[in-house]
Scaffold this active site. Structure first.
Site, PDB file in Angstrom:
ATOM      1  CD  GLU A 118      -2.368   2.516  -3.482  1.00  0.00           C
ATOM      2  OE1 GLU A 118      -3.287   3.331  -3.665  1.00  0.00           O
ATOM      3  OE2 GLU A 118      -1.789   2.408  -2.401  1.00  0.00           O
ATOM      4  CG  ASP A 143      -1.787   1.185   1.367  1.00  0.00           C
ATOM      5  OD1 ASP A 143      -2.607   1.394   0.452  1.00  0.00           O
ATOM      6  OD2 ASP A 143      -1.659   1.924   2.358  1.00  0.00           O
TER       7      ASP A 143
END
Length: 716
Positions: A449, A396
């Site tokens: 990401e 993330d």
């Protein structure tokens, strides 16, 4: 008496710098720390009552090599093993590797482990807190009293340990620390704890690893082929707490055991190849969706125990599904029981908020340049891959890690040693994490990401890249959603929003994500983003999904969007499954199921997801008609031609074809099976020897309004 009253006082006040040097058996004297006891005896072949030096501290001569203790007060008498009678569990090599920051299996040494030590069952606790004056493990087993189990400091590593006999798996515990000045800090959860209480309770829980016996050897032996860049990868992203609820039991979420059946069955039926879990690392706040974890080494208790999570992963593998975990090494919450100022100093985070605090999320940032912190995170990646057999980690907020000025104005960030904005320490950590993950768990994949144009995200580390296997294509996602949200009358002015992605589609190994981030915080659901009346909204969304599945790049879709949920996603309730009673929503789900089937079974639709040899435009510039035609290819396989008509006007359109013969309409988003109007080409078209789009063959095809149609040669 060898024990002095002053030593006894510092021991009972938990202020002694080295309690193991005094407590236990030393030079023929037993010194016992038993707060709350009135009388204490040493037990062996003989029985000797010890003398109370100060309340809670007892001492006496003892001539045997070992002993147990008996204590008595007005309420009870109890026998127990003295924790200060046990030698250290950690060895010199462990100390060396931990101090060096190179202990890749850190979880095997730190945390709480139920073991048998010197012939006695109990739990070994170890925690890193180099700047603490004193560390104690506290729990129900010692009335949460930090005087009872003051830990031993191991050399210069900053690791504290103690073996506590007589406690078992399931015990609640925390750490009580004094900072360098002697101040008692808020009780801390274990940074390497394997379990936790149900939030909002905050204690760590002693949990055993390895209780589930995996039977996924066949899957693990072949997953490298299932996850490489030429393979079909279609990911169903799930928040476990809101996928399905059990409403006749108070609306509770499904357990890991239930998910191993219901979710795995559903994903298999839908034809996805992978399940991606929003973070299931333990987190205190439901509203963070797991992205603000406290227990990086603990699967959340919200759905069950660690071995039950392992059962879920195993069940997915036995059905041929990969499991990817959203992993959060980019930040951590400021909760007092977490890593914040763990030993009274900025231990895991940077002391300077310009480096150590995320303004956007009100969270702290790991100090990636500190070797012990980098080791802690790297070992955590390996922990999930090895202990739970996970097939991948989606990392993330990578952009926030890569740049020191991420979401910061001038003057709010600290440049690197060269004066630049890149976070050199985070970059080195990500490289090390990827190298260790691919080296330590063959066949896995890591996914970034990453929302910027940072170069080489999916380039191997040895070639100068970050070493990720895949990267989310945020540019494709933003451009495509912006285009499809437009009224079709204006789309001709924005034709390049769908063609631009092909100019960089192979610069990285991309995944095309429609994730949870696109259907929360006022962004509306996928169906809600589409323009027009209800039939047009459904037609637009069907066309969008077919365009996504036809476009180069692996696929990701967040739960609920496969059947066209009207409302935004909320973590507080389950998906709107009742919508499937409506044929339009059931048809949308049928489409996604068929797209997955076609994608898996048709090499041309997946082989070139990350390879420019698998894609070519046939008609990329017909902005006036808002028509797009392109081809997908794979070596040794028949091609697929995709035509998209993204206006509400039906068209007869000549498309170029790479070969002659009979071309079958293998998918039409206007099919009645998908909720459309059943307009199409009666199943097939014949190629003519007529040049179109630099192709020797072509055919006039019918393109329904707001549709995508796919054609393949009959032999396909």
């Amino acid at each position: 008496m060898k024990l002095t009253p002053e030593q006894a006082r510092t021991l009972i006040e938990a202020q002694h710098p080295d309690p193991f040097s005094v407590l236990g058996l030393h030079g023929g004297e037993v010194v016992a720390l038993v707060p709350g006891a009135d009388r204490v005896w040493a037990l062996g072949d003989a029985e000797v009552e010890l003398t109370e030096v100060v309340p809670g501290i007892f001492a006496g001569e003892w001539g045997e090599p070992s002993y147990r203790l008996r204590a008595q007060n007005a309420q009870a008498t109890w026998d127990f093993d003295d924790p200060y009678a046990f030698a250290p569990v950690l060895g010199a090599m462990d100390e060396y590797l931990i101090g060096e920051g190179t202990h890749k299996r850190l979880w095997e040494k730190l945390g709480a482990h139920a073991i048998t030590h010197q012939g006695v069952a109990g739990v070994h606790f170890a925690v890193w807190a180099p700047n603490a004056r004193r560390v104690s493990v506290v729990g129900e087993f010692n009335f949460w009293d930090g005087r009872h189990h003051q830990m031993r400091r191991l050399g210069a590593t900053g690791v504290w340990e103690i073996f506590v006999p007589g406690i078992h798996e399931g015990a609640l515990y925390k750490y009580e620390l004094l900072d360098a000045s002697g101040k008692v800090l808020p009780l801390k959860a274990d940074p390497v704890g394997f379990g936790a209480e149900h939030p909002p309770a905050q204690a760590s829980v002693v949990r055993k690893l390895g209780l589930h016996r995996f039977g996924d050897g066949a899957w693990c032996g072949t997953r490298a082929q299932a996850q490489e860049r030429h393979a079909p990868i279609s990911i169903y992203e799930v928040h476990l707490g809101s996928w399905v609820r059990v409403w006749d039991e108070g609306g509770r979420p499904l357990s890991y055991h239930e998910l191993a059946e219901k979710l795995v069955d559903y994903v298999c039926d839908m034809g996805f190849t992978h399940i991606e879990l929003l973070p299931i690392t333990e987190h205190p706040f439901d509203g963070s969706w797991g992205y603000q974890p406290i227990g990086l080494y603990a699967p959340t208790i919200r759905h069950g125990r660690p071995e039950e999570f392992a059962e879920f992963v195993d069940a997915a593998h036995k059905r041929g599904l990969g499991v990817i975990l959203d992993w959060v090494p980019g930040h951590f919450p400021t909760d007092d029981h977490g890593l914040k100022e763990f030993d009274g100093t900025a231990l895991y985070e940077h002391a300077d908020p310009k480096e150590g605090f995320h303004q956007d999320w009100n969270t702290l940032i790991y100090n990636y340049g500190r070797r012990e912190v980098s080791n802690y995170l790297l070992a955590n990646a390996l922990f999930w891959l090895e202990e739970y057999h996970l097939d991948g980690l989606r990392v993330d907020a990578v952009a926030s890690m890569l740049y020191r000025d991420y979401s910061r104005a001038a003057g709010e960030w600290v440049p690197n040693k060269y004066g630049g904005r890149e976070n050199l320490e985070a970059i080195e950590f990500l490289k090390a994490m990827n190298a260790a993950s691919y080296g330590g768990a063959p066949g896995i994949m890591t996914v970034a990401e990453e929302s910027t144009a940072f170069p080489g995200v999916t380039m191997p580390v040895h070639e100068g890249g970050l070493g990720f296997g895949y990267k989310w294509n945020m540019g494709w996602m933003n451009d495509s959603l912006r285009y499809f949200a437009r009224d079709p009358i204006y789309r001709k002015h924005h034709h390049n929003e769908l063609t631009f992605a092909s100019s960089y589609a192979f610069s990285e190994n991309f995944i095309l994500p429609i994730s949870h981030d696109e259907v929360v915080h006022g962004k509306g659901s996928m169906l809600g983003k589409m323009p027009g009346d209800d039939p047009e909204k459904f037609a637009n969304l069907r066309a969008f999904y077919a365009f996504q599945w036809a476009h180069p790049g692996k696929k990701l879709l967040f739960m609920g969007q496969e059947f066209g949920q009207w409302s935004e996603w909320s973590h507080e309730r389950e998906l709107d499954w009742y919508l499937l009673n409506d044929p339009r929503h059931a048809g949308m789900r049928n489409l996604v199921r068929d797209l997955n089937r076609l994608y898996r079974e048709t090499p041309a639709l997946h082989w070139g997801d990350c390879d420019p040899g698998g894609f070519s435009w046939s008609a990329a510039d017909d902005a006036e008609a808002s028509v797009y035609v392109f081809e997908r290819h794979a070596p040794g396989s028949e091609p697929v031609v995709i035509a998209a008509n993204l206006t509400p006007v039906e068209r007869t359109y000549r498309i170029g074809l790479p070969q002659g013969g009979h071309w079958v309409e293998i998918l039409n988003t206007d099919s009645g099976h998908y909720g459309g109007e059943n307009r199409g080409n009666l199943g097939a078209v014949e190629a003519e020897t007529f040049t179109q789009s630099h192709r020797d063959y072509s055919a006039e095809v019918y393109l329904p309004p707001l549709s995508v149609v796919m054609f393949a040669p009959h032999s396909n």
